[in-house]
Design a protein around this motif. Sequence first.
Motif, short mmCIF file in Angstrom:
data_model
loop_
_atom_site.label_atom_id
_atom_site.label_comp_id
_atom_site.label_asym_id
_atom_site.label_seq_id
_atom_site.Cartn_x
_atom_site.Cartn_y
_atom_site.Cartn_z
N ALA A 121 0.85 -1.18 0.00
CA ALA A 121 0.02 0.01 -0.17
C ALA A 121 0.79 1.28 -0.09
CB ALA A 121 -0.82 0.06 1.22
N MET A 122 1.95 1.04 0.59
CA MET A 122 2.88 2.25 0.66
C MET A 122 3.71 2.66 -0.42
SD MET A 122 4.58 1.58 4.28
CE MET A 122 5.55 3.25 4.64
N SER A 123 3.89 1.70 -1.41
CA SER A 123 4.47 1.63 -2.52
C SER A 123 3.37 2.27 -3.64
CB SER A 123 4.90 0.41 -3.20
OG SER A 123 4.01 -0.50 -3.57
N TYR A 124 2.19 1.83 -3.35
CA TYR A 124 1.05 2.33 -4.15
C TYR A 124 0.79 3.95 -4.04
CZ TYR A 124 -3.84 3.21 -5.94
OH TYR A 124 -4.83 3.73 -6.54
N ASP A 125 0.89 4.35 -2.65
CA ASP A 125 0.91 5.66 -2.27
C ASP A 125 1.91 6.56 -2.98
OD1 ASP A 125 0.25 7.94 -0.53
OD2 ASP A 125 2.18 7.60 0.08
N TYR A 127 3.54 5.77 -5.78
CA TYR A 127 3.22 5.84 -7.44
C TYR A 127 2.25 6.82 -7.40
CZ TYR A 127 -0.04 4.64 -11.13
OH TYR A 127 -0.61 4.76 -12.26
N MET A 128 1.03 6.87 -6.67
CA MET A 128 0.23 8.07 -6.98
C MET A 128 0.53 9.50 -6.65
SD MET A 128 -2.58 6.44 -7.72
CE MET A 128 -3.75 7.86 -7.74
N ALA A 129 1.54 9.73 -5.73
CA ALA A 129 2.18 10.78 -5.43
C ALA A 129 3.26 11.45 -6.62
CB ALA A 129 2.89 10.98 -4.12
N ILE A 130 3.76 10.46 -7.06
CA ILE A 130 4.92 10.85 -8.19
C ILE A 130 4.16 10.79 -9.71
CG2 ILE A 130 7.11 9.96 -9.33
CD1 ILE A 130 7.93 9.01 -6.39
N CYS A 131 3.43 9.89 -9.88
CA CYS A 131 3.05 9.61 -11.22
C CYS A 131 1.65 10.59 -11.50
CB CYS A 131 2.64 8.31 -11.62
SG CYS A 131 4.20 7.35 -11.40
N HIS A 132 0.99 11.03 -10.38
CA HIS A 132 -0.26 11.70 -10.42
C HIS A 132 -0.38 12.69 -9.16
CE1 HIS A 132 -1.83 8.66 -13.46
NE2 HIS A 132 -1.41 7.83 -12.38
N ASN A 141 -7.41 10.32 -0.41
CA ASN A 141 -7.87 11.18 0.72
C ASN A 141 -7.82 10.32 1.65
OD1 ASN A 141 -10.34 9.39 0.56
ND2 ASN A 141 -10.89 10.69 -1.23
N ARG A 142 -8.14 10.69 3.01
CA ARG A 142 -8.19 9.96 4.37
C ARG A 142 -9.06 8.74 4.21
NH1 ARG A 142 -5.81 10.48 8.94
NH2 ARG A 142 -6.81 9.71 10.87
N ARG A 143 -10.18 8.89 3.94
CA ARG A 143 -11.06 7.65 3.64
C ARG A 143 -10.36 6.61 2.89
NH1 ARG A 143 -17.27 7.77 1.19
NH2 ARG A 143 -17.75 5.57 1.54
N VAL A 144 -9.76 6.95 1.83
CA VAL A 144 -8.91 5.84 0.93
C VAL A 144 -7.84 5.19 1.58
CG1 VAL A 144 -7.57 5.16 -1.09
CG2 VAL A 144 -9.68 6.80 -1.11
N CYS A 145 -7.18 6.19 2.55
CA CYS A 145 -5.95 5.32 3.20
C CYS A 145 -6.47 4.60 4.51
CB CYS A 145 -5.30 6.61 4.07
SG CYS A 145 -4.47 7.77 2.78
N LEU A 219 6.59 -4.06 -7.45
CA LEU A 219 7.12 -3.92 -8.63
C LEU A 219 6.73 -3.01 -9.64
CD1 LEU A 219 8.65 -7.67 -8.84
CD2 LEU A 219 9.88 -5.46 -8.14
N THR A 220 5.21 -3.32 -9.71
CA THR A 220 4.53 -2.66 -10.88
C THR A 220 4.61 -1.02 -10.43
OG1 THR A 220 2.74 -4.46 -11.15
CG2 THR A 220 2.25 -2.15 -11.65
N SER A 221 4.28 -0.88 -9.34
CA SER A 221 4.46 0.74 -8.88
C SER A 221 5.77 1.30 -8.91
CB SER A 221 4.06 0.82 -7.18
OG SER A 221 2.67 0.29 -6.90
N TYR A 222 6.85 0.59 -8.45
CA TYR A 222 8.20 1.39 -8.76
C TYR A 222 8.63 1.21 -10.34
CZ TYR A 222 8.84 2.18 -4.00
OH TYR A 222 8.88 2.67 -2.58
N SER A 223 7.98 0.32 -11.16
CA SER A 223 8.32 0.35 -12.56
C SER A 223 7.71 1.58 -13.08
CB SER A 223 7.86 -0.77 -13.01
OG SER A 223 8.45 -1.99 -12.64
N LEU A 224 6.41 1.87 -12.73
CA LEU A 224 5.91 3.05 -13.15
C LEU A 224 6.37 4.47 -12.71
CD1 LEU A 224 2.30 2.15 -12.90
CD2 LEU A 224 3.52 2.27 -14.86
N ILE A 225 6.89 4.41 -11.47
CA ILE A 225 7.84 5.33 -10.78
C ILE A 225 8.80 5.70 -11.55
CG2 ILE A 225 9.05 6.27 -8.96
CD1 ILE A 225 6.81 5.10 -7.19
N LEU A 226 9.60 4.57 -12.11
CA LEU A 226 10.84 4.91 -12.49
C LEU A 226 10.88 5.60 -14.11
CD1 LEU A 226 12.88 1.70 -11.79
CD2 LEU A 226 13.26 3.79 -11.10
N HIS A 227 9.75 4.95 -14.64
CA HIS A 227 9.31 5.49 -16.08
C HIS A 227 8.89 7.02 -15.99
CE1 HIS A 227 7.58 5.65 -19.90
NE2 HIS A 227 6.58 5.89 -19.73
N THR A 228 8.26 7.21 -14.84
CA THR A 228 7.80 8.82 -14.83
C THR A 228 9.15 9.69 -14.49
OG1 THR A 228 5.72 8.16 -13.92
CG2 THR A 228 6.48 10.23 -13.58
#
Length: 320
Positions: A121-125, A127-132, A141-145, A219-228
Motif C-alpha cells: 500500500a505504501m508503494s502504491y501511495d 506511485y500516486m504521489a509521483i505519477c499523479h 484522501n483520508r478515507r481511501v488511506c 514492482l509495478t508501482s516502482y516500474s511506473l515510478i521509474l518510467h515517470t
Amino acid sequence: MKQTMWLENQTFGTDFILLGLFSQSKYPTLFCSLIFIIFIVALTGNGTLVLLIQSNPHLHTPMYFFISQLSLMDMMYISVTVPKMLLDQVIGIHHISAPSCGIQMFLHLTLVGAEFFLLAAMSYDRYMAICHPLRYPILMNRRVCILLAIVCWLFGSIDGFTITPITMNFPFCKSREIQHFFCEVIALLKLSCSDTSLYETVMYMCCVLMILIPVIVILTSYSLILHTVSRMNSATGHRKAFVTCSSHITVVILFYGAGVYNYMLPASYHTSEKDMMLSVFYTILTPVINPVIYSVRNKDVTAALKKMLWSKWILANFQK
C-alpha cells in the motif's frame, strides 16, 4: 524462590517448552539485557514516530499515515514475542500453554501478513504521489488511506485465522521442546507425530501467494515510478523522488528478504539455528531499524521532533 521451584517441579501436561535464544548462549544475562534494551529502543522509537505524526498537522499526509501504521505494527510485532522471552529468562520457567501458544502464533502471523500488504500500500501511495501529483490529494484522501489500512489488517488476519487452528490441531506426541523463542509454525510442526507434508505444501503455496501479491504491486508501482522519473528533466525532481522512495525500498528489501527465506524456501534450506537467527532479525531488529530509516533522512520528521523537544524544553523552563 519456593514458588518458582514449585512451579518448575510441576508436570505441565500439554504445555510446550520454548528453548529460546539464551539456552546455548555463554552469557545469557548479558544477551538478555541487550534484547531488553533493543525492545525498549524499538518501543520508544516507534512510539515517538506515531506521536509525532499524530500531533503535527504537517505530517497529516497519506505517506505519514502509512508510516504510523507501520510503526504501530512494529510495536505490536516485537511485543508479541520479546516480553514473554525475557520474562521466561528472568523467572526461569520456559513453558507456554497450548492456548497461549496459539494466540502468539495467530498474532505473529497476522502482523507479518498485515505488514506485507501495508508495504505494498505504501508503494502504491508513492506511485500516486509521483505519477499523479495533481490528483493525488483526491485519489489518496483520508478515507481511501483508512480503507487500505483496514484491508491490510484484514488480509493479515486471514493468514492468522487460516494457519493457526490447523497447526494447533495436529497431534504433538514428540518432544514438547520448541527449538525457537516463540511459537513459530515451522518449529511447531517439527514436533508433530503425524504426516504434515501435505499441509506444509499447502501452507507454502499460501505463503507464496501472500508474498507474491504485494511484491507484484510493489514492482509495478516502482516500474511506473521509474518510467515517470526518467521522463523528468529536473534534477531536483529526480532527487526528490529518490529520497521519497529510498526509505521504503530499504524496508521492503529487509522485510521481504527475511519473509522469502522463512516462508518460500524448501525445508532443506532450513535449520533450527538459521530460522531462529533470521527470526531475531525480522522480529526484534527490524522494529528498531524501521523508525531510524524513516526519520534520520527525513527532514519533516526531524523538524517535527526538534519542534516537539523545543516546546517541551520551553514549557519545562517556564514552569520553573
